[in-house]
Design an enzyme around this catalytic site. Structure first.
Site, short mmCIF file in Angstrom:
data_model
loop_
_atom_site.label_atom_id
_atom_site.label_comp_id
_atom_site.label_asym_id
_atom_site.label_seq_id
_atom_site.Cartn_x
_atom_site.Cartn_y
_atom_site.Cartn_z
N ASN A 117 0.83 -1.20 0.00
CA ASN A 117 0.00 0.00 0.00
C ASN A 117 0.87 1.27 0.00
OD1 ASN A 117 -2.73 1.03 0.22
ND2 ASN A 117 -2.18 1.72 2.27
N GLY A 118 2.05 1.17 -0.63
CA GLY A 118 3.00 2.28 -0.56
C GLY A 118 2.89 3.27 -1.70
N LYS A 130 -2.84 5.93 -3.18
CA LYS A 130 -3.67 5.48 -4.30
C LYS A 130 -4.85 4.63 -3.83
CE LYS A 130 -3.26 3.16 -8.76
NZ LYS A 130 -2.34 2.42 -9.63
N GLN A 193 7.35 0.46 5.16
CA GLN A 193 8.51 -0.13 4.50
C GLN A 193 9.71 0.82 4.64
OE1 GLN A 193 7.19 0.32 -0.05
NE2 GLN A 193 9.29 -0.33 0.14
N GLY A 222 10.91 -0.34 -3.52
CA GLY A 222 10.21 -1.40 -4.23
C GLY A 222 9.60 -2.42 -3.28
N HIS A 223 8.70 -3.28 -3.82
CA HIS A 223 8.02 -4.23 -2.93
C HIS A 223 8.92 -5.38 -2.48
CE1 HIS A 223 7.40 -6.02 -6.86
NE2 HIS A 223 6.50 -5.12 -7.18
N ASN A 251 -0.69 -6.40 -4.64
CA ASN A 251 -0.70 -4.94 -4.73
C ASN A 251 -2.11 -4.44 -4.41
OD1 ASN A 251 1.86 -5.28 -5.65
ND2 ASN A 251 1.46 -4.70 -7.76
N ASP A 253 -3.73 -2.11 -5.61
CA ASP A 253 -4.53 -1.66 -6.77
C ASP A 253 -4.93 -2.82 -7.70
OD1 ASP A 253 -2.16 -2.24 -8.07
OD2 ASP A 253 -1.87 -0.24 -8.90
N LYS A 392 -4.14 0.99 -13.19
CA LYS A 392 -2.92 1.79 -13.34
C LYS A 392 -3.19 3.11 -14.06
CE LYS A 392 -0.10 -1.45 -11.74
NZ LYS A 392 0.36 -1.34 -10.35
#
Length: 504
Positions: A117-118, A130, A193, A222-223, A251, A253, A392
């Site tokens: 959720n970053g 987002k 994170q 990054g994830h 993710n 989204d 996206k």
């Protein structure tokens, strides 16, 4: 994680940065760059006054320094993948979804769900998290996730917690938003994170001068940072102490990423420590990472790792038929073992950026799926496309908001009146790029149940109760505006500049 500290010390700067790995610097310049970086990071750590905060920041900078030294070592060896050694994964490494067993719901008590959720919705003109964007029936990404898990918990009388991994960009926003779920039937945990410094490309020195320097000098890496952050935040140990054994990661989204009990059952039955959901590639997915066999080992290959001369090869559907949805299933005990023994050595993705004042900087990032190489019996499951519905762009948003989908317990369900299995292709031009413009240009979302293809470019506005069928192309030329009137039905039409209608 390295046990030492970045605080000034007497022994050699590159003496065993972490447990078992001694970094062999091939060139003097690499050694100089590492020493300079260590000194700069030590100075950054020293700008933190509070001892507890300093300790946490020091740990974060150690992780970054380890990533940086790996980057230097790889650069010195100019280590690139040997393209000829790349093969498609063997059939047993990609299991078709149709072959999965039916599930026993009791496994759900051992499951936790994590949403990455970053992200800020900057590409869609948003300023905040987002996941706070309203996507369907006045509900946000986060609302839908909460509704889904709540339904799971109440239906099966289980306790699946929701974990949100935020970044420094979205953390405060997220904490504010989740207050509204206080009375729901689920527990929500958030953790932040890592925050790593951007590096000047020329000097290889960090951009920030102090630990609380402007946000623009930092980035969330990054994830792939998930594993470090999960461990350092204490959330991994917390989950294990609660008896949780499996983590479903996706993710925030991706609206198709709902808990799937059959995949969980398959994971339990096969004693797999890591499962990546992949799906068949189409022309729209040429950038997605793919699973490969590299010298007998399963690996994730991202487009950023592909040498220029092989980019077309990578994008083709012939050699690489599937791509990573970033829906991942992880055995938490196995994750604990990997973090305590070998640690995560994820492939480094160098992301070049330019600052507002025109300086070239780089961000060292990693991808969560790359961890597949660290786990036993890790493999892919080829899932239906319905499990990959990311938003996206505003073109994606139009599809989700339309009558193609309805909601059931927070989950998107395709309209039974849709005659085709595929969803329409929607391409909205630059005038629709930002969410504010999108909302202004559609008085109401058109009916598109019978649409195959929509392309809109230029200054176009849609009235209420518009119906689009077949192939519809609307092109407003430079300096012209097209208003599609209320109640208009467009079927197989090309609409151009001066409202000429051409039948297709």
């Amino acid at each position: 994680m390295p046990a030492d500290s970045l605080m000034p010390r007497t022994d050699s700067f590159n003496a065993r940065v972490r447990g078992a790995s001694h970094i062999d610097f091939k060139t003097a310049t690499t050694g100089v760059a590492a020493k300079a970086m260590r000194n700069e990071l030590s100075a950054l750590v020293n700008t933190v006054k509070d001892p507890e905060t300093r300790k946490a920041f020091d740990t974060e900078m150690q992780s970054f320094f380890y990533l940086f030294t790996r980057y230097l070592a790889e650069r010195a060896r100019s280590q690139e993948l040997d393209w000829d050694r790349i093969a498609s994964p063997s059939e047993d490494k990609i299991v078709p979804y149709s072959k999965l067993p039916t599930a026993d719901a009791s496994n759900l008590n051992k499951l936790a769900v994590l949403k990455v959720n970053g992200g800020l919705g900057t590409s869609m003109g948003m300023t905040g998290a987002k996941s706070a964007l309203e996507v369907k029936d006045d509900m946000t990404f986060l609302d839908l996730t909460v509704r889904q898990i709540e339904h799971l918990n109440t239906t099966h009388r289980v306790d699946v917690p929701l974990i949100l991994m935020t970044s420094f960009n979205t953390h405060d926003d997220t904490l504010r938003i989740i207050k509204k779920y206080a009375n729901q039937q689920l527990r929500i945990t958030t953790f932040n994170q890592s925050r790593y410094p951007r590096i000047f490309k020329e000097t290889l020195l960090p951009c920030p001068r102090t630990a609380d320097d402007d946000k623009k000098h930092w980035f969330p890496p990054g994830h792939g940072d998930l594993y470090n952050a999960l461990t350092h935040s204490g959330v991994l140990d917390q989950l294990l102490s609660e008896g949780k054994e499996y983590l479903f990661v996706s993710n925030s989204d991706n609206l198709g990423a709902v808990v799937d009990e059959n995949i969980l059952q398959h994971m339990v039955d096969t004693q797999s420590e890591f499962i990546m959901e992949v799906t068949d590639k189409t022309k729209a997915d040429i950038k997605g990472g793919t699973l490969i066999d590299y010298e007998g080992h399963i690996r994730l290959l991202e487009v950023a790792q592909v040498p220029n001369e092989h980019i077309e090869d990578f994008k083709s559907v012939r050699k690489f038929k599937i791509f990573n949805t970033n829906n991942l299933w992880i055995n938490l005990r196995a994750l604990k073992r990997v973090m305590e023994t070998e640690g995560m050595e994820l492939d480094i993705i160098v992301n070049p950026k330019t600052t507002d004042d025109g300086q070239a900087v780089i961000q060292l990032e990693t991808a969560a799926g790359a961890a597949i190489k660290h786990f036993n019996n890790a493999h892919g499951v080829n899932v239906p496309r319905s499990r990959f519905l990311p938003v996206k762009s505003c073109s994606d948003l139009l599809l989700i908001k339309s009558d193609i989908y309805s909601l059931q317990h927070g989950q998107l369900v395709i309209n039974p009146n849709r005659m085709f299995e595929t969803t329409p292709v929607i391409k909205l031009g630059d005038h629709f790029k930002k969410i504010q413009q999108f909302q202004k240009r559609f008085k109401k979302i058109p009916k598109i149940i019978e649409l195959d293809h929509l392309t809109v470019t230029g200054d176009v506005y849609f009235g209420r109760n518009v119906t689009l069928r077949g192939t519809v192309i609307v092109v407003a030329n430079e300096g012209q505006r097209i208003d599609i009137p209320d109640g208009c039905v467009l079927e197989n039409r090309l609409l151009s500049g001066n409202l000429n209608m051409i039948e297709l």
